[in-house]
Design an enzyme around this catalytic site. Sequence first.
Site, short mmCIF file in Angstrom:
data_model
loop_
_atom_site.label_atom_id
_atom_site.label_comp_id
_atom_site.label_asym_id
_atom_site.label_seq_id
_atom_site.Cartn_x
_atom_site.Cartn_y
_atom_site.Cartn_z
N ARG A 264 0.87 -1.19 0.00
CA ARG A 264 0.00 0.00 0.00
C ARG A 264 0.90 1.23 0.00
NH1 ARG A 264 0.39 1.68 5.41
NH2 ARG A 264 0.12 -0.03 6.87
N HIS B 20 -2.17 3.39 6.58
CA HIS B 20 -3.09 2.31 6.91
C HIS B 20 -4.54 2.82 6.84
CE1 HIS B 20 -4.92 -1.04 9.03
NE2 HIS B 20 -5.44 -0.18 9.89
N TYR C 181 6.97 4.52 10.62
CA TYR C 181 7.42 3.13 10.70
C TYR C 181 7.90 2.55 9.36
CZ TYR C 181 2.58 2.40 9.13
OH TYR C 181 1.39 2.45 8.44
#
Length: 355
Positions: free
Chosen positions: A251, A255, A264
Amino acid sequence: MLQFDKICYLDGNGNLLTSEIKTELDEGFVKKIYRQLILVRTFDRKAISLQRQGRLGTYAPFEGQEAAQVGSAMALQKDDWLFPTYRDHAATITFGHSLTTVFLYWNGRIEGCIPPPDRKIFPPAVPIATQLPHATGAAMAEKFKGTSNAAIVYFGDGATSEGDFHEGLNFASVFKAPVVFLNQNNQYAISVPIERQMNSKTIAQKSVAYDIPGIRLDGNDVFAVYFETKKALERARKGEGPTLIEAVTWRYGAHTTADDPSKYRDQLKSDFIRDTEDPILRLEKYMKKAGMWDEQWSQQLHEEEAEKIEQAVKGMEAFPLPDTNDLFDHVFEENPWVIQDQKDQYFEFLRGVYT
Ligand SMILES: Cc1ncc(C[n+]2csc(CCOP(=O)(O)OP(=O)(O)O)c2C)c(N)n1
Ligand SMILES: [Mg+2]
């Protein structure tokens, strides 16, 4: 060591790596896939923009994963079942959900869970992996009824660490249920990279435990996804049972709109994948090499698909305001006291806000 090589039909440079599918790639079909990819990417970008303007609730983007969803949903037949997660609206739109309905879902509307009358699309599963046993159950029911309908269920890499994943696969295997387990391995479960949540080298290898076929493929290659899903569905319809497909993908965005992936993930890696692996770019490259490309056609197509999205936004925004009771009234026939208490408190709060 179990070896599951990644199947790829169309590489990042738009080269067809197999002649097996060549006869099936007529121009009309390829253009239909391309149009669908553009439609869903435009939808995704519009949804993020609406969320940023306060016109849509929290949204889970799928940009980068279009081939995995569009390719697999295009392989379905009208009477099949589709069980999505919160990230699979490219699949549900491709299978026939209306754009307005999907926007309504992201505005927190229960109407956003209602599929067209001639489609069996479940509401998106937000609790991770709960939809796998549901899909297996629906597939078993189709088998008991003697139909040739199948089910497809979408889930992420993180979902394979849940008990429901294993229960769904085990029952499907034991009862030879006509279900395709379509895993999108985007390599993260929110901020947790796959290597920190499993020691398995692949997700496909988890099929071995249930003695069902496992396929690992390039999830950004729409041809591999389409043709391998079609084969799996054909096996299912013939009574040969379930298949686990691992579509390796990525992706590009967060998220959800409530997340910041720069905390991250290395953005350079994301940019690199977009430059070298993108599902739409590689199809464009293929079409140019195959003499199927027409700049004017592409421009017009982009405008047409963007217009469909604009109409859907209008449809969502013209919808009557929701009834606040809906927040509380659809779980139990009669509200237990905890819910009733929350409801009373919330209405009291609203009275404070609006007086
Ligand atoms: C049962 C359950 N546990 C935890 C969560 C919180 N949660 C929401 S999304 C998510 C990550 C899921 O990752 P993955 O299955 O890889 O799907 P992706 O979001 O990458 O599409 C988690 C842990 C949840 N929704 N349900
Ligand atoms: Mg994931």
